[in-house]
Motif scaffolding. Sequence first.
Motif, PDB file in Angstrom:
ATOM      1  N   SER A  26       0.838  -1.201   0.000  1.00  0.00           N
ATOM      2  CA  SER A  26       0.000   0.000   0.000  1.00  0.00           C
ATOM      3  C   SER A  26       0.870   1.247   0.000  1.00  0.00           C
ATOM      4  N   LEU A  27       1.925   1.207   0.806  1.00  0.00           N
ATOM      5  CA  LEU A  27       2.870   2.321   0.827  1.00  0.00           C
ATOM      6  C   LEU A  27       3.557   2.480  -0.536  1.00  0.00           C
ATOM      7  N   PHE A  28       3.908   1.348  -1.145  1.00  0.00           N
ATOM      8  CA  PHE A  28       4.565   1.413  -2.463  1.00  0.00           C
ATOM      9  C   PHE A  28       3.617   1.982  -3.515  1.00  0.00           C
ATOM     10  N   ALA A  29       2.361   1.559  -3.475  1.00  0.00           N
ATOM     11  CA  ALA A  29       1.385   2.060  -4.444  1.00  0.00           C
ATOM     12  C   ALA A  29       1.225   3.573  -4.314  1.00  0.00           C
ATOM     13  N   ALA A  30       1.228   4.065  -3.079  1.00  0.00           N
ATOM     14  CA  ALA A  30       1.121   5.508  -2.869  1.00  0.00           C
ATOM     15  C   ALA A  30       2.362   6.220  -3.399  1.00  0.00           C
ATOM     16  N   LEU A  31       3.531   5.626  -3.181  1.00  0.00           N
ATOM     17  CA  LEU A  31       4.774   6.191  -3.712  1.00  0.00           C
ATOM     18  C   LEU A  31       4.687   6.362  -5.223  1.00  0.00           C
ATOM     19  N   LEU A  32       4.222   5.332  -5.891  1.00  0.00           N
ATOM     20  CA  LEU A  32       4.132   5.357  -7.351  1.00  0.00           C
ATOM     21  C   LEU A  32       3.116   6.391  -7.831  1.00  0.00           C
ATOM     22  N   ALA A  33       1.969   6.435  -7.163  1.00  0.00           N
ATOM     23  CA  ALA A  33       0.920   7.362  -7.581  1.00  0.00           C
ATOM     24  C   ALA A  33       1.356   8.818  -7.412  1.00  0.00           C
ATOM     25  N   PHE A  34       1.983   9.146  -6.284  1.00  0.00           N
ATOM     26  CA  PHE A  34       2.432  10.523  -6.066  1.00  0.00           C
ATOM     27  C   PHE A  34       3.605  10.881  -6.974  1.00  0.00           C
ATOM     28  N   HIS A  35       4.415   9.888  -7.316  1.00  0.00           N
ATOM     29  CA  HIS A  35       5.490  10.133  -8.282  1.00  0.00           C
ATOM     30  C   HIS A  35       4.897  10.613  -9.606  1.00  0.00           C
ATOM     31  N   HIS A  36       3.866   9.955 -10.059  1.00  0.00           N
ATOM     32  CA  HIS A  36       3.215  10.356 -11.306  1.00  0.00           C
ATOM     33  C   HIS A  36       2.629  11.757 -11.202  1.00  0.00           C
ATOM     34  N   THR A  37       2.070  12.094 -10.048  1.00  0.00           N
ATOM     35  CA  THR A  37       1.484  13.420  -9.861  1.00  0.00           C
ATOM     36  C   THR A  37       2.547  14.504  -9.979  1.00  0.00           C
ATOM     37  N   VAL A  38       3.679  14.324  -9.270  1.00  0.00           N
ATOM     38  CA  VAL A  38       4.755  15.311  -9.326  1.00  0.00           C
ATOM     39  C   VAL A  38       5.293  15.449 -10.751  1.00  0.00           C
ATOM     40  N   ALA A  39       5.498  14.311 -11.411  1.00  0.00           N
ATOM     41  CA  ALA A  39       6.038  14.336 -12.772  1.00  0.00           C
ATOM     42  C   ALA A  39       5.138  15.124 -13.712  1.00  0.00           C
ATOM     43  N   ARG A  40       3.830  15.022 -13.520  1.00  0.00           N
ATOM     44  CA  ARG A  40       2.903  15.706 -14.416  1.00  0.00           C
ATOM     45  C   ARG A  40       2.804  17.195 -14.096  1.00  0.00           C
ATOM     46  N   TYR A  41       2.989  17.562 -12.850  1.00  0.00           N
ATOM     47  CA  TYR A  41       3.064  18.989 -12.533  1.00  0.00           C
ATOM     48  C   TYR A  41       4.305  19.603 -13.171  1.00  0.00           C
ATOM     49  N   LEU A  42       5.443  18.931 -13.061  1.00  0.00           N
ATOM     50  CA  LEU A  42       6.667  19.421 -13.686  1.00  0.00           C
ATOM     51  C   LEU A  42       6.495  19.506 -15.201  1.00  0.00           C
ATOM     52  N   PHE A  43       5.832  18.508 -15.768  1.00  0.00           N
ATOM     53  CA  PHE A  43       5.564  18.500 -17.203  1.00  0.00           C
ATOM     54  C   PHE A  43       4.721  19.704 -17.611  1.00  0.00           C
ATOM     55  N   ALA A  44       3.642  19.964 -16.865  1.00  0.00           N
ATOM     56  CA  ALA A  44       2.743  21.064 -17.198  1.00  0.00           C
ATOM     57  C   ALA A  44       3.468  22.402 -17.148  1.00  0.00           C
ATOM     58  N   LEU A  45       4.338  22.590 -16.151  1.00  0.00           N
ATOM     59  CA  LEU A  45       5.069  23.843 -16.015  1.00  0.00           C
ATOM     60  C   LEU A  45       6.169  23.967 -17.071  1.00  0.00           C
ATOM     61  N   GLY A  46       6.788  22.834 -17.438  1.00  0.00           N
ATOM     62  CA  GLY A  46       7.796  22.863 -18.491  1.00  0.00           C
ATOM     63  C   GLY A  46       7.185  23.111 -19.847  1.00  0.00           C
ATOM     64  N   ARG A  47       6.046  22.533 -20.109  1.00  0.00           N
ATOM     65  CA  ARG A  47       5.376  22.716 -21.390  1.00  0.00           C
ATOM     66  C   ARG A  47       5.020  24.185 -21.623  1.00  0.00           C
ATOM     67  N   GLU A  48       4.655  24.875 -20.542  1.00  0.00           N
ATOM     68  CA  GLU A  48       4.311  26.287 -20.672  1.00  0.00           C
ATOM     69  C   GLU A  48       5.510  27.195 -20.446  1.00  0.00           C
ATOM     70  N   ARG A  49       6.698  26.569 -20.254  1.00  0.00           N
ATOM     71  CA  ARG A  49       7.976  27.267 -20.094  1.00  0.00           C
ATOM     72  C   ARG A  49       8.031  28.159 -18.860  1.00  0.00           C
ATOM     73  N   VAL A  50       7.153  27.869 -17.876  1.00  0.00           N
ATOM     74  CA  VAL A  50       7.272  28.531 -16.581  1.00  0.00           C
ATOM     75  C   VAL A  50       8.528  28.003 -15.888  1.00  0.00           C
ATOM     76  N   LEU A  51       8.780  26.705 -16.072  1.00  0.00           N
ATOM     77  CA  LEU A  51      10.033  26.077 -15.685  1.00  0.00           C
ATOM     78  C   LEU A  51      10.774  25.707 -16.968  1.00  0.00           C
ATOM     79  N   PRO A  52      12.019  25.262 -16.899  1.00  0.00           N
ATOM     80  CA  PRO A  52      12.756  24.917 -18.123  1.00  0.00           C
ATOM     81  C   PRO A  52      11.947  24.059 -19.086  1.00  0.00           C
ATOM     82  N   ALA A  53      12.014  24.404 -20.369  1.00  0.00           N
ATOM     83  CA  ALA A  53      11.172  23.772 -21.388  1.00  0.00           C
ATOM     84  C   ALA A  53      11.393  22.276 -21.519  1.00  0.00           C
ATOM     85  N   TRP A  54      12.611  21.792 -21.199  1.00  0.00           N
ATOM     86  CA  TRP A  54      12.865  20.364 -21.372  1.00  0.00           C
ATOM     87  C   TRP A  54      12.035  19.517 -20.414  1.00  0.00           C
ATOM     88  N   LEU A  55      11.490  20.134 -19.350  1.00  0.00           N
ATOM     89  CA  LEU A  55      10.601  19.390 -18.459  1.00  0.00           C
ATOM     90  C   LEU A  55       9.263  19.081 -19.137  1.00  0.00           C
TER      91      LEU A  55
END
Length: 496
Positions: free
Chosen positions: A301-330
């Motif tokens: 259960s702890l591992f599943a939560a780790l994986l799910a939150f990892h995906h959440t963080v990755a997609r926030y970084l992606f959204a900010l990189g796509r709009e170039r608020v953060l480095p575009a390569w994100l």
Amino acid sequence: MRTSKPDTVSAVLARGRLGIPSVVFFVIAAAAPLTVVAGGATTGYAVTGVVGIPVSYLVVAAILALFAVGYVAMSRRIVNAGAFYTYVTHGLGKPAGVATAFVALLAYNAMQIGLYGGFGAVLAQFLQDRYGWNTTWWLCALAAWAAVTVLGLLRIDLNGKVLAVVLVAECAVAVVFDVVMVSNPAASVSFDTLAPSHIFAAGIGAALVTAITGFVGFEGTVVFSEETKDPRRTVPRATYIAVTIIGLLYGLSAWAMSVATGPDNIVDAARTDGTDLIFNLVSPHLGSSIVTVGRVLFITSLFAALLAFHHTVARYLFALGRERVLPAWLGRTSRRTGAPKAGSIVQSVIAVAVLIGYAVASADPIVHLFFWITVTGGLGVLILMTVTSAAVVGFFARTPHRDGLWRSAIAPLAAAGALAAILVVTIQEFDVLLGVAATSPLRWWFPAAYGIAAVLGAVWAVILRATRPDVFTAIGLGADSATAPVRTPDATRQPA
């Protein structure tokens, strides 16, 4: 010289890979049901001394269902992996949106990385007790980190299948344990801990704070909206299903424990047995193999939560990189899997750096990493939900719509008020939640981190408006920002 940005193919997440069940699996897995049942509810009894933990879970579920009304109304109009960041941008303005994004990155990283402490410590103890293996928490945590890093780069639907298996199994075990505990009461089956009067009892604020932390993750339905088959249908249904399942499971399980110990004894039992309480209560009535399965599922259960939150963080970084608020390569995704590759790798790098730091410092993985950091992450998500409820009202006040007053104003305003009240209590009682003295500066340092993050985000937005107006204009556009023209420095310079 042109500013680099992701191309229109790599800046789009893989569409149509997630249906309602997959999204539900992701968000409930992030909430980690068995972890909350075995650890969160027990800790709630022990730390707060309040016997009304079961009813507090039900009250929080009702508040979050109210929050979801406006939240999913926005999801039908705005499909963006940035979730809170995007909604606040459209409702309260771009500086507030970027401030929210920085808070979200801090909060979800805290939730994800903090869970490594719990996973490592629980797995190490299990291996010691079961097999006599003498290992360290950080070695177990690093093993989980390696698995999450690999899975984070694979197709999102494959991750959904992994989470589905784990989630169904842990929910089934939790229900079996509940039935066993209710079937073997300390005296008679009592509903005292579900009495509505507990809502007005002393200490209920701390109980509500403990309860709301257990729901963190359900709001992630919107984060996966770009990858669903029908976001305007999938996200609302998945959100309501997640809140309902989580609320009922938490409330039922916390109540069942009080039945097995007796309402008057549940606090003392929780303080004595800790996270072993639920396993100790069912052990006399179930075979040892079933109890062992339950302990293993506590770990998964702890591992599943780790994986799910990892995906959440990755997609926030992606959204900010796509709009170039953060480095575009994100903002680039893998052409093979459609996963936000750069964001996933960055989150993994941050996580391993923190784990190494804690290991070198010989810090307590349960208290200093798992408990302190995840509680702080929960505070951040509470801030995000409160601000987003206000943003929903702002958005519909300026946007022509046919959603009616309930969805566009009444429900989000009521949710904002209720969440703000819990937020105030959370900050006031943060010393209790951390288990530190009332005079400890830690009780203010952790919440202050979000204030600093918000200020940095707002200031960065103002800087973008002055120096890179094309980027500022694209904030909140999501996938459309990938096709927005990129101006040269000369083109964006204003006349003197």
